[in-house]
Write an enzyme that holds these catalytic residues in place. Structure first.
Site, PDB file in Angstrom:
ATOM      1  N   LYS A   1      14.656  -1.020  -4.689  1.00  0.00           N
ATOM      2  CA  LYS A   1      13.828   0.087  -5.173  1.00  0.00           C
ATOM      3  C   LYS A   1      14.406   1.418  -4.690  1.00  0.00           C
ATOM      4  O   LYS A   1      14.582   2.347  -5.458  1.00  0.00           O
ATOM      5  CB  LYS A   1      12.383  -0.105  -4.683  1.00  0.00           C
ATOM      6  CG  LYS A   1      11.464   1.011  -5.108  1.00  0.00           C
ATOM      7  CD  LYS A   1      10.029   0.738  -4.703  1.00  0.00           C
ATOM      8  CE  LYS A   1       9.186   2.000  -4.941  1.00  0.00           C
ATOM      9  NZ  LYS A   1       7.789   1.830  -4.572  1.00  0.00           N
TER      10      LYS A   1
ATOM     11  N   GLU B   1       2.403  -7.468   4.500  1.00  0.00           N
ATOM     12  CA  GLU B   1       2.933  -6.104   4.461  1.00  0.00           C
ATOM     13  C   GLU B   1       1.874  -5.157   3.877  1.00  0.00           C
ATOM     14  O   GLU B   1       1.881  -3.963   4.155  1.00  0.00           O
ATOM     15  CB  GLU B   1       4.233  -6.051   3.644  1.00  0.00           C
ATOM     16  CG  GLU B   1       5.083  -4.829   3.947  1.00  0.00           C
ATOM     17  CD  GLU B   1       6.460  -4.858   3.293  1.00  0.00           C
ATOM     18  OE1 GLU B   1       6.572  -4.526   2.107  1.00  0.00           O
ATOM     19  OE2 GLU B   1       7.438  -5.213   3.960  1.00  0.00           O
TER      20      GLU B   1
ATOM     21  N   GLU C   1      20.504  -3.907   4.450  1.00  0.00           N
ATOM     22  CA  GLU C   1      20.921  -5.274   4.144  1.00  0.00           C
ATOM     23  C   GLU C   1      21.526  -5.353   2.745  1.00  0.00           C
ATOM     24  O   GLU C   1      22.597  -5.933   2.532  1.00  0.00           O
ATOM     25  CB  GLU C   1      19.705  -6.231   4.193  1.00  0.00           C
ATOM     26  CG  GLU C   1      19.130  -6.470   5.579  1.00  0.00           C
ATOM     27  CD  GLU C   1      18.040  -5.484   5.949  1.00  0.00           C
ATOM     28  OE1 GLU C   1      18.019  -4.360   5.366  1.00  0.00           O
ATOM     29  OE2 GLU C   1      17.220  -5.810   6.820  1.00  0.00           O
TER      30      GLU C   1
HETATM   31  O1  F6P Z   1      11.419  -3.191   4.803  1.00  0.00           O
HETATM   32  C1  F6P Z   1      10.372  -3.338   3.924  1.00  0.00           C
HETATM   33  C2  F6P Z   1      10.716  -2.922   2.533  1.00  0.00           C
HETATM   34  O2  F6P Z   1      10.638  -1.555   2.404  1.00  0.00           O
HETATM   35  C3  F6P Z   1       9.829  -3.646   1.543  1.00  0.00           C
HETATM   36  O3  F6P Z   1       8.629  -3.017   1.365  1.00  0.00           O
HETATM   37  C4  F6P Z   1      10.697  -3.722   0.345  1.00  0.00           C
HETATM   38  O4  F6P Z   1      10.245  -4.694  -0.546  1.00  0.00           O
HETATM   39  C5  F6P Z   1      12.021  -4.057   0.980  1.00  0.00           C
HETATM   40  O5  F6P Z   1      12.039  -3.304   2.171  1.00  0.00           O
HETATM   41  C6  F6P Z   1      13.234  -3.758   0.156  1.00  0.00           C
HETATM   42  O6  F6P Z   1      13.293  -2.421  -0.207  1.00  0.00           O
HETATM   43  P1  F6P Z   1      14.232  -1.920  -1.377  1.00  0.00           P
HETATM   44  O7  F6P Z   1      13.819  -2.615  -2.625  1.00  0.00           O
HETATM   45  O8  F6P Z   1      14.029  -0.439  -1.445  1.00  0.00           O
HETATM   46  O9  F6P Z   1      15.650  -2.268  -1.014  1.00  0.00           O
END
Ligand code: F6P
Length: 539
Positions: free
Chosen positions: A204, A352, A210
């Site tokens: 998102k 969460e 990661e």
């Molecule tokens: O660390 C929690 C979080 O922000 C979640 O809420 C989210 O689903 C996940 O990390 C991954 O975030 P992104 O889709 O922005 O990589």
């Protein structure tokens, strides 16, 4: 706060009453109990009769929901008010499954048109990949899809991909990489061919450590395997994100980006573009059937009276146990191997969302919030942790999930599976008294060991078969159960500030691990751990 209302106080007395009455007694008193306490939603049957509730409890829980303004808050969410106030955002995952002829204008934007434009983009891409019209850099068709994402950008599509295995394209395999532990990517890349692999970078924010680390390594692996020609990236990498700039900065053409919006929370996004891997696997029609299942449950949640409203009642019963019985955990036990990732998916969705100690207005809560959600498919769990569920000291409310038909009838053990499902719920509810044990001739020294307390509550959810529609119903059910609990507890179920601190500290520690020249200013424990790691690597 909610715990200073008369409705909350009334529930204390209600809980005392209900704790003193056994489920055996309740069923003996009312032979129609199962019928009276069941809710049916578009073919999904929910038996709530094995809960420690009576009509008076339902009334008291409905009164609590009214005191918390549940119906008004449902309307506020569905109509796009900025109920995620700490991030000043609307919460509109329900708009992701509105039919194309619906209308919903939020913040001046036609959300239904936006959603369906992306769905069409996804469907056209999915059709091309599935038919072989979209090929990789060397002209070969795509046979492996690697979704790189974490949290909401992994758990939902991974869970659904496994759940809908019976609906999958026979020559497209999806793999899911989330952990920054390099082993995860290594495993996913083992045995596959870069020429036939499509990477989906799902994030998102497009800032997640990661995901970006894994995507970078995947990119290097692909280029290495295809002779280093950068133009290959366009045929092998697509992105799912709200952050077009971040996608472009990473080197993915935004023409190959499937967008969603800041009003879709990460853990509520598997039915947005984040579900692209699933659509590639099961095809656009099945994906749309899943959205119809979501929408059917959304409609039920918005329109059914609270006492007949399945997500609301499950949420309220959960609050009853969490706050008035002090039971801290909640188990989800699908009797369906294909739902093996469903509990993990629900952990993020629920924990969460509602693992919060501050109300939406910033005050410290004076009561417990989010339960610990856990579970495994049956019957495996029976041979692992059910001992504690049956005879441990703290009851664990359980959700059992089962289907009348197997996913793959070729090996049909279905009667045995479902017999176990029904037996577990019965054993938990009815238990076995010491006298019953004695009547079997058991030696007195073993009677207490072989006695089951019973009175352990569960929900039984049954549907004909695990289809895309039913999966959509189930996910939406739990989304709205979570929402209901968040409303009662007065927390913002749509932010997640609690994950930030660890991320910031990790970013600071990475360079400290890499070089011994940095002075360490952590607590002595953290400093010593860093030093040991450095020493192991001679840094
Ligand atoms: O660390 C929690 C979080 O922000 C979640 O809420 C989210 O689903 C996940 O990390 C991954 O975030 P992104 O889709 O922005 O990589």
């Amino acid at each position: 706060m909610i715990d200073s209302t008369a409705e909350w106080t009334a529930l204390r007395a209600e809980a005392d009453d209900q704790l003193n009455k056994t489920l055996r007694q309740r069923f003996a008193d009312n032979p129609g109990r199962a019928r009276d306490l069941s809710i049916e939603v578009d073919g999904l049957h929910a038996d709530l009769s094995k809960h420690l509730i009576e009509a008076s409890t339902v009334d008291a829980l409905v009164a609590l929901a009214n005191a918390a303004g549940l119906s008004e808050k449902i309307d506020a969410m569905y109509s796009g008010e900025h109920i995620n106030s700490t991030e000043d955002r609307a919460v509109l995952h329900t708009a992701l499954r509105l039919p194309i002829d619906a209308t919903l204008v939020v913040d001046g934007q036609d959300t239904v048109a936006d959603v369906h434009a992306v769905l069409e983009h996804m469907a056209s891409f999915a059709n091309d990949v599935r038919s072989g019209a979209w090929t990789g850099h060397t002209g070969q068709r795509i046979t492996t899809v690697v979704n790189i994402g974490i949290g909401g950008s992994d758990l939902g599509p991974f869970m659904a991909y496994r759940a809908l295995e019976a609906f999958r394209h026979e020559s497209i395999e999806c793999r899911y990489v989330s952990n920054v532990d390099g082993t995860h990517l290594h495993q996913a890349l083992t045995g596959i061919d870069p020429a036939t692999t499509l990477f989906i970078v799902a994030s998102k924010t497009f800032t997640t450590l990661e995901t970006l680390s894994n995507a970078k390594s995947a990119r290097a692996w692909l280029l290495d395997g295809l002779g280093g020609d950068e133009s290959a990236i366009a045929k092998h990498f697509v992105a799912l994100s709200t952050n077009a700039e971040g996608v472009a900065a990473f080197g993915i053409d935004t023409a190959n980006m499937f967008e969603f919006w800041d009003w879709v929370g990460g853990r509520y996004s598997m039915d947005a573009a984040i579900g692209l891997s699933l659509m590639l696997a099961v095809g656009p029609d099945n994906f749309m059937d899943m959205l119809s299942g979501f929408h059917a449950m959304d409609t039920h949640f918005r329109t059914a009276p609270i006492e007949q409203n399945l997500p609301a009642m499950l949420g309220l019963i959960g609050v009853f146990y969490r706050n008035f019985f002090d039971w801290p955990t909640h188990a989800v036990l699908p009797y369906c191997q294909l739902l093996d990732r469903f509990p993990a998916y629900l952990q993020q969705l629920d924990m969460e969302s509602n693992g919060k100690q501050t109300t939406i207005d910033g005050e410290a809560v004076s009561y417990d919030t989010g339960a610990v959600v856990w579970g495994e498919p049956g019957t495996n769990g029976q041979h692992a942790f059910y001992q504690l569920i049956h005879q441990g000291t703290t009851p664990v409310p359980c959700d059992f999930i089962g289907f009348y038909e197997p996913d793959f009838p070729a090996v049909d053990h279905h009667d045995a599976l479902i017999a176990n499902l029904f037996a577990q719920a019965e054993a938990l509810a009815m238990g076995k008294t010491a006298d019953e044990v004695r009547a079997e001739g058991v030696d007195e020294s073993l009677v207490s060991h072989k006695t089951f307390p019973g009175n352990r509550p569960s929900t039984m959810l049954m549907a004909p078969r695990l289809t895309p529609f039913v999966l959509g119903q189930l996910v939406s059910l739990y989304e709205h159960r979570t929402f209901t609990q968040g409303v009662i507890w007065g927390v913002n179920s749509f932010d997640q500030w609690g994950v930030e601190l660890g991320k910031i500290l990790a970013k600071a520690i990475i360079p400290e691990l890499e070089s011994s020249s940095t002075e360490l200013t952590h607590d002595s424990s953290t400093n010593a751990l860093i030093e040991r790691y450095r020493a192991h690597h001679n840094r």
